[in-house]
Design a protein around this motif. Structure first.
Motif, PDB file in Angstrom:
ATOM      1  N   PRO A 196     -36.214 -13.020  62.420  1.00  0.00           N
ATOM      2  CA  PRO A 196     -36.012 -12.393  61.111  1.00  0.00           C
ATOM      3  C   PRO A 196     -37.298 -12.167  60.317  1.00  0.00           C
ATOM      4  CG  PRO A 196     -35.591 -14.735  60.967  1.00  0.00           C
ATOM      5  CD  PRO A 196     -35.842 -14.451  62.426  1.00  0.00           C
ATOM      6  N   VAL A 197     -37.311 -11.089  59.560  1.00  0.00           N
ATOM      7  CA  VAL A 197     -38.225 -10.961  58.419  1.00  0.00           C
ATOM      8  C   VAL A 197     -37.641 -11.851  57.327  1.00  0.00           C
ATOM      9  CG1 VAL A 197     -39.242  -9.403  56.719  1.00  0.00           C
ATOM     10  CG2 VAL A 197     -38.769  -8.573  59.044  1.00  0.00           C
ATOM     11  N   ILE A 198     -38.454 -12.722  56.768  1.00  0.00           N
ATOM     12  CA  ILE A 198     -37.986 -13.632  55.723  1.00  0.00           C
ATOM     13  C   ILE A 198     -38.779 -13.462  54.440  1.00  0.00           C
ATOM     14  CG2 ILE A 198     -37.857 -16.069  55.028  1.00  0.00           C
ATOM     15  CD1 ILE A 198     -35.644 -15.346  56.945  1.00  0.00           C
ATOM     16  N   THR A 199     -40.083 -13.398  54.574  1.00  0.00           N
ATOM     17  CA  THR A 199     -40.960 -13.434  53.411  1.00  0.00           C
ATOM     18  C   THR A 199     -41.466 -12.055  53.027  1.00  0.00           C
ATOM     19  OG1 THR A 199     -42.824 -14.648  52.433  1.00  0.00           O
ATOM     20  CG2 THR A 199     -43.147 -13.735  54.642  1.00  0.00           C
ATOM     21  N   MET A 200     -41.901 -11.929  51.773  1.00  0.00           N
ATOM     22  CA  MET A 200     -42.623 -10.748  51.309  1.00  0.00           C
ATOM     23  C   MET A 200     -44.103 -11.053  51.102  1.00  0.00           C
ATOM     24  SD  MET A 200     -40.446  -8.168  51.107  1.00  0.00           S
ATOM     25  CE  MET A 200     -39.678  -8.779  52.614  1.00  0.00           C
ATOM     26  N   ASP A 201     -44.510 -12.259  51.451  1.00  0.00           N
ATOM     27  CA  ASP A 201     -45.906 -12.681  51.353  1.00  0.00           C
ATOM     28  C   ASP A 201     -46.761 -11.800  52.261  1.00  0.00           C
ATOM     29  OD1 ASP A 201     -48.401 -14.007  51.872  1.00  0.00           O
ATOM     30  OD2 ASP A 201     -47.517 -15.899  51.220  1.00  0.00           O
ATOM     31  N   GLU A 202     -47.748 -11.155  51.681  1.00  0.00           N
ATOM     32  CA  GLU A 202     -48.566 -10.196  52.427  1.00  0.00           C
ATOM     33  C   GLU A 202     -49.249 -10.826  53.633  1.00  0.00           C
ATOM     34  OE1 GLU A 202     -52.001  -6.784  51.514  1.00  0.00           O
ATOM     35  OE2 GLU A 202     -51.239  -8.080  49.914  1.00  0.00           O
ATOM     36  N   GLY A 203     -49.468 -12.132  53.592  1.00  0.00           N
ATOM     37  CA  GLY A 203     -50.163 -12.805  54.676  1.00  0.00           C
ATOM     38  C   GLY A 203     -49.393 -12.828  55.983  1.00  0.00           C
ATOM     39  N   ALA A 219     -45.012  -9.177  41.125  1.00  0.00           N
ATOM     40  CA  ALA A 219     -45.020 -10.552  41.631  1.00  0.00           C
ATOM     41  C   ALA A 219     -43.612 -11.135  41.610  1.00  0.00           C
ATOM     42  CB  ALA A 219     -45.970 -11.403  40.790  1.00  0.00           C
ATOM     43  N   GLU A 220     -42.833 -10.753  40.611  1.00  0.00           N
ATOM     44  CA  GLU A 220     -41.454 -11.247  40.512  1.00  0.00           C
ATOM     45  C   GLU A 220     -40.604 -10.734  41.666  1.00  0.00           C
ATOM     46  OE1 GLU A 220     -43.200  -9.902  38.048  1.00  0.00           O
ATOM     47  OE2 GLU A 220     -43.459 -11.669  36.751  1.00  0.00           O
ATOM     48  N   GLN A 221     -40.786  -9.463  42.029  1.00  0.00           N
ATOM     49  CA  GLN A 221     -40.025  -8.908  43.157  1.00  0.00           C
ATOM     50  C   GLN A 221     -40.411  -9.596  44.466  1.00  0.00           C
ATOM     51  OE1 GLN A 221     -41.172  -4.739  42.422  1.00  0.00           O
ATOM     52  NE2 GLN A 221     -38.979  -4.242  42.468  1.00  0.00           N
ATOM     53  N   LEU A 222     -41.697  -9.815  44.651  1.00  0.00           N
ATOM     54  CA  LEU A 222     -42.160 -10.461  45.877  1.00  0.00           C
ATOM     55  C   LEU A 222     -41.582 -11.864  46.010  1.00  0.00           C
ATOM     56  CD1 LEU A 222     -45.902  -9.339  45.855  1.00  0.00           C
ATOM     57  CD2 LEU A 222     -44.066  -8.444  47.283  1.00  0.00           C
ATOM     58  N   ALA A 223     -41.558 -12.596  44.913  1.00  0.00           N
ATOM     59  CA  ALA A 223     -41.002 -13.950  44.952  1.00  0.00           C
ATOM     60  C   ALA A 223     -39.488 -13.919  45.167  1.00  0.00           C
ATOM     61  CB  ALA A 223     -41.348 -14.687  43.657  1.00  0.00           C
ATOM     62  N   LEU A 224     -38.831 -12.965  44.522  1.00  0.00           N
ATOM     63  CA  LEU A 224     -37.374 -12.891  44.598  1.00  0.00           C
ATOM     64  C   LEU A 224     -36.896 -12.648  46.021  1.00  0.00           C
ATOM     65  CD1 LEU A 224     -34.659 -12.804  43.058  1.00  0.00           C
ATOM     66  CD2 LEU A 224     -35.007 -10.330  42.788  1.00  0.00           C
ATOM     67  N   PHE A 225     -37.612 -11.799  46.765  1.00  0.00           N
ATOM     68  CA  PHE A 225     -37.175 -11.442  48.116  1.00  0.00           C
ATOM     69  C   PHE A 225     -37.955 -12.167  49.212  1.00  0.00           C
ATOM     70  CE2 PHE A 225     -35.280  -8.061  45.611  1.00  0.00           C
ATOM     71  CZ  PHE A 225     -34.012  -8.023  46.167  1.00  0.00           C
ATOM     72  N   SER A 226     -38.699 -13.202  48.838  1.00  0.00           N
ATOM     73  CA  SER A 226     -39.257 -14.128  49.822  1.00  0.00           C
ATOM     74  C   SER A 226     -38.229 -15.241  49.976  1.00  0.00           C
ATOM     75  CB  SER A 226     -40.612 -14.675  49.339  1.00  0.00           C
ATOM     76  OG  SER A 226     -41.583 -13.649  49.360  1.00  0.00           O
ATOM     77  N   VAL A 272     -43.159  -9.321  63.791  1.00  0.00           N
ATOM     78  CA  VAL A 272     -42.751 -10.201  62.692  1.00  0.00           C
ATOM     79  C   VAL A 272     -43.241 -11.600  63.049  1.00  0.00           C
ATOM     80  CG1 VAL A 272     -40.822 -11.195  61.420  1.00  0.00           C
ATOM     81  CG2 VAL A 272     -40.739  -8.792  62.132  1.00  0.00           C
ATOM     82  N   PRO A 273     -44.281 -12.091  62.380  1.00  0.00           N
ATOM     83  CA  PRO A 273     -44.851 -13.393  62.739  1.00  0.00           C
ATOM     84  C   PRO A 273     -43.796 -14.491  62.779  1.00  0.00           C
ATOM     85  CG  PRO A 273     -46.298 -12.262  61.200  1.00  0.00           C
ATOM     86  CD  PRO A 273     -45.052 -11.430  61.294  1.00  0.00           C
ATOM     87  N   PRO A 274     -43.841 -15.361  63.796  1.00  0.00           N
ATOM     88  CA  PRO A 274     -42.865 -16.444  63.896  1.00  0.00           C
ATOM     89  C   PRO A 274     -42.799 -17.328  62.657  1.00  0.00           C
ATOM     90  CG  PRO A 274     -44.104 -16.250  65.943  1.00  0.00           C
ATOM     91  CD  PRO A 274     -44.758 -15.327  64.963  1.00  0.00           C
ATOM     92  N   ALA A 275     -43.879 -17.361  61.872  1.00  0.00           N
ATOM     93  CA  ALA A 275     -43.883 -18.170  60.650  1.00  0.00           C
ATOM     94  C   ALA A 275     -42.750 -17.787  59.716  1.00  0.00           C
ATOM     95  CB  ALA A 275     -45.229 -18.038  59.934  1.00  0.00           C
ATOM     96  N   ASN A 276     -42.268 -16.547  59.791  1.00  0.00           N
ATOM     97  CA  ASN A 276     -41.126 -16.154  58.959  1.00  0.00           C
ATOM     98  C   ASN A 276     -39.938 -17.072  59.219  1.00  0.00           C
ATOM     99  OD1 ASN A 276     -41.271 -13.180  57.474  1.00  0.00           O
ATOM    100  ND2 ASN A 276     -42.784 -13.419  59.096  1.00  0.00           N
ATOM    101  N   GLY A 277     -39.495 -17.127  60.468  1.00  0.00           N
ATOM    102  CA  GLY A 277     -38.345 -17.950  60.809  1.00  0.00           C
ATOM    103  C   GLY A 277     -38.629 -19.434  60.695  1.00  0.00           C
ATOM    104  N   VAL A 278     -39.849 -19.859  61.078  1.00  0.00           N
ATOM    105  CA  VAL A 278     -40.196 -21.279  61.042  1.00  0.00           C
ATOM    106  C   VAL A 278     -40.209 -21.793  59.602  1.00  0.00           C
ATOM    107  CG1 VAL A 278     -42.028 -22.950  61.506  1.00  0.00           C
ATOM    108  CG2 VAL A 278     -41.459 -21.196  63.221  1.00  0.00           C
ATOM    109  N   ASN A 279     -40.823 -21.060  58.690  1.00  0.00           N
ATOM    110  CA  ASN A 279     -40.883 -21.515  57.301  1.00  0.00           C
ATOM    111  C   ASN A 279     -39.507 -21.511  56.642  1.00  0.00           C
ATOM    112  OD1 ASN A 279     -43.606 -21.988  57.457  1.00  0.00           O
ATOM    113  ND2 ASN A 279     -44.207 -20.051  56.517  1.00  0.00           N
TER     114      ASN A 279
END
Length: 284
Positions: free
Chosen positions: A175-182, A199-206, A229-236
């Motif tokens: 899955p895509v989970i985060t909106m964090d640009e990193g 910033a509010e939108q990015l936090a809301l959909f992370s 999609v980096p595995p960190a999405n699902g792992v985090n």
């Protein structure tokens, strides 16, 4: 003897009718919001649908009363839907597990982040409302998604607006989970939030930031070598669930990349189907 024959025919008729897919419009009286897309639906290539303006659900009812139901959100970076291996191809497998399987053809956000979520909420609402007709236990309705569809599924799991639209469990493919640009998937982020999100939108959909103790149990699967999609999405997301005391199962396969869905070419298909079958039977 005549009674036995009639009973048998009625039973067989019920089984056969249960196997026939049922397509229903999601918003028969018109959706409450718009993504500002116009024109007709387009099939860019076989089973790759874009410009969805008339969202639907396709239901494959179980033949068994009071079955679990799973609503699948295909992936496609929030710009199209891969409706085969991340959609309808899975129906026979879930049907064999005595599960009512539903494919959601949802609208693309086109920068309107509320649109896909409203479609997902309406889908789970409809399944519960039609539970008796579709042989569903309304207390066992889950959401599932792949890639950007996994973001939508996890968004419903963390943003549901009422008890009526809270899924009972969630299943996420790479899955895509985060909106964090990193470590987000930038295509999905841009299509969901536009080029200049706040910033509010990015936090809301992370969604890893939205997990709490009421988030439904999760089964998460991904490949360690996923370059899209980096595995960190699902792992985090998994770690956030654990921190909040939510039951979660994470399955990371060493190879496979991104987007394998129900393809036989994925080397670990036997593993994920077996593990998911066991989880659905024992963990819920």
């Amino acid at each position: 003897m005549k009674y036995l024959v009639l009973t048998t025919l009625l039973y067989m008729s019920t089984i056969l009718s249960a196997q026939q897919p049922i397509e229903r419009p999601l918003w028969p009286n018109g959706a409450p919001n718009s993504n500002e897309l116009t024109g007709t639906e387009q099939e860019l290539e076989p089973h790759r649908v874009s410009n969805v303006t008339q969202p639907t659900i396709t239901v494959y009812p179980s033949a068994h009363p009071n079955s679990k139901a799973i609503i699948m959100c295909p992936g496609g970076a929030y710009t199209l839907l891969a409706t085969d291996h991340e959609g309808h191809d899975m129906a026979p497998w879930f049907h064999a597990q005595n599960i009512t399987y539903v494919v959601l053809k949802y609208r693309m956000p086109n920068g309107h982040s509320d649109v896909p979520l409203s479609d997902a909420e309406q889908a789970i609402r409809m399944v519960r409302q039609q539970a008796a007709e579709w042989n569903v236990d309304p207390k066992q309705v889950g959401i599932m998604g792949a890639s950007a569809g996994g973001h939508l599924a996890s968004t419903l799991a963390t943003h549901y607006g009422s008890k009526e639209t809270r899924p009972d469990f969630q299943i996420l493919f790479y899955p895509v989970i985060t909106m964090d640009e990193g470590y987000t998937h930038m295509g999905s982020r841009i299509n969901l939030l536009g080029n200049r999100p706040t910033a509010e939108q990015l936090a809301l959909f992370s969604n890893e930031q939205r997990v709490d103790a009421q988030t439904p149990p999760a089964f998460i699967m991904l490949s360690s070598d996923d370059q899209a999609v980096p595995p960190a999405n699902g792992v985090n997301y998994y770690l956030a669930l654990v921190r909040n005391g939510v039951s979660a199962s994470l399955h990371a396969y060493p190879t496979g990349g991104h987007g394998w869905g129900f393809w036989d070419s994925f080397a670990y298909k036997r593993q994920w189907t077996g593990e998911l079958e066991k989880w659905l039977r024992s963990a819920l």
